[in-house]
Design a protein around this motif. Sequence first.
Motif, PDB file in Angstrom:
ATOM      1  N   UNK A   2      28.685  42.271  26.552  1.00  0.00           N
ATOM      2  CA  UNK A   2      28.172  43.539  26.058  1.00  0.00           C
ATOM      3  C   UNK A   2      28.861  44.726  26.701  1.00  0.00           C
ATOM      4  N   UNK A   3      29.154  44.633  27.954  1.00  0.00           N
ATOM      5  CA  UNK A   3      29.723  45.769  28.662  1.00  0.00           C
ATOM      6  C   UNK A   3      30.694  45.236  29.717  1.00  0.00           C
ATOM      7  N   UNK A   4      31.931  45.650  29.607  1.00  0.00           N
ATOM      8  CA  UNK A   4      32.963  45.140  30.524  1.00  0.00           C
ATOM      9  C   UNK A   4      32.626  45.473  31.969  1.00  0.00           C
ATOM     10  N   UNK A   5      32.112  46.677  32.222  1.00  0.00           N
ATOM     11  CA  UNK A   5      31.795  47.061  33.604  1.00  0.00           C
ATOM     12  C   UNK A   5      30.734  46.134  34.194  1.00  0.00           C
ATOM     13  N   UNK A   6      29.721  45.826  33.401  1.00  0.00           N
ATOM     14  CA  UNK A   6      28.662  44.926  33.880  1.00  0.00           C
ATOM     15  C   UNK A   6      29.241  43.534  34.125  1.00  0.00           C
ATOM     16  N   UNK A   7      30.099  43.086  33.211  1.00  0.00           N
ATOM     17  CA  UNK A   7      30.710  41.767  33.376  1.00  0.00           C
ATOM     18  C   UNK A   7      31.616  41.731  34.601  1.00  0.00           C
ATOM     19  N   UNK A   8      32.335  42.807  34.868  1.00  0.00           N
ATOM     20  CA  UNK A   8      33.196  42.850  36.058  1.00  0.00           C
ATOM     21  C   UNK A   8      32.351  42.796  37.331  1.00  0.00           C
ATOM     22  N   UNK A   9      31.221  43.505  37.332  1.00  0.00           N
ATOM     23  CA  UNK A   9      30.340  43.457  38.501  1.00  0.00           C
ATOM     24  C   UNK A   9      29.756  42.059  38.670  1.00  0.00           C
ATOM     25  N   UNK A  10      29.395  41.413  37.557  1.00  0.00           N
ATOM     26  CA  UNK A  10      28.869  40.051  37.633  1.00  0.00           C
ATOM     27  C   UNK A  10      29.936  39.090  38.157  1.00  0.00           C
ATOM     28  N   UNK A  11      31.193  39.289  37.725  1.00  0.00           N
ATOM     29  CA  UNK A  11      32.297  38.468  38.221  1.00  0.00           C
ATOM     30  C   UNK A  11      32.444  38.638  39.731  1.00  0.00           C
ATOM     31  N   UNK A  12      32.458  39.883  40.173  1.00  0.00           N
ATOM     32  CA  UNK A  12      32.608  40.166  41.609  1.00  0.00           C
ATOM     33  C   UNK A  12      31.457  39.565  42.422  1.00  0.00           C
ATOM     34  N   UNK A  13      30.271  39.493  41.825  1.00  0.00           N
ATOM     35  CA  UNK A  13      29.101  38.947  42.520  1.00  0.00           C
ATOM     36  C   UNK A  13      29.018  37.426  42.404  1.00  0.00           C
ATOM     37  N   UNK A  14      29.980  36.830  41.687  1.00  0.00           N
ATOM     38  CA  UNK A  14      29.991  35.378  41.541  1.00  0.00           C
ATOM     39  C   UNK A  14      28.930  34.868  40.582  1.00  0.00           C
ATOM     40  N   UNK A  15      28.520  35.702  39.647  1.00  0.00           N
ATOM     41  CA  UNK A  15      27.436  35.352  38.743  1.00  0.00           C
ATOM     42  C   UNK A  15      27.901  34.815  37.384  1.00  0.00           C
ATOM     43  N   UNK A  16      29.198  34.765  37.125  1.00  0.00           N
ATOM     44  CA  UNK A  16      29.692  34.283  35.837  1.00  0.00           C
ATOM     45  C   UNK A  16      30.085  32.817  35.927  1.00  0.00           C
ATOM     46  N   UNK A  17      29.781  32.083  34.877  1.00  0.00           N
ATOM     47  CA  UNK A  17      30.220  30.704  34.783  1.00  0.00           C
ATOM     48  C   UNK A  17      31.668  30.647  34.334  1.00  0.00           C
ATOM     49  N   UNK A  18      32.177  29.443  34.210  1.00  0.00           N
ATOM     50  CA  UNK A  18      33.578  29.236  33.834  1.00  0.00           C
ATOM     51  C   UNK A  18      33.863  29.843  32.461  1.00  0.00           C
ATOM     52  N   UNK A  19      33.035  29.522  31.487  1.00  0.00           N
ATOM     53  CA  UNK A  19      33.275  30.013  30.120  1.00  0.00           C
ATOM     54  C   UNK A  19      33.210  31.533  30.060  1.00  0.00           C
ATOM     55  N   UNK A  20      32.236  32.124  30.730  1.00  0.00           N
ATOM     56  CA  UNK A  20      32.102  33.588  30.751  1.00  0.00           C
ATOM     57  C   UNK A  20      33.297  34.235  31.446  1.00  0.00           C
ATOM     58  N   UNK A  21      33.781  33.619  32.509  1.00  0.00           N
ATOM     59  CA  UNK A  21      34.938  34.148  33.227  1.00  0.00           C
ATOM     60  C   UNK A  21      36.187  34.100  32.357  1.00  0.00           C
TER      61      UNK A  21
END
Length: 71
Positions: A2-21
């Motif tokens: 939905x939002x790249x900034x939110x996804x980038x923060x989730x990536x940095x926090x280690x909250x994304x799975x393989x498919x999401x990454x």
Amino acid sequence: MKDIAIDLMALEAGELGVEETLDLFALLIKSGMAWDLQGSYGRTAERLIEAGLITRDGEVSPNAVEQAMAA
């Protein structure tokens, strides 16, 4: 995604799975943002391309999730 900034923060926090990454990096590559953000994003994008998980056009390769999880 939905939002790249939110996804980038989730990536940095280690909250994304393989498919999401993979989806996030595919979007970053496709849009060209991977090369404009801080260097680690471009380096990671390049490694994902070299590993054959994402194409240079920003498409997630078939079976990429399975390949990434096996690595």
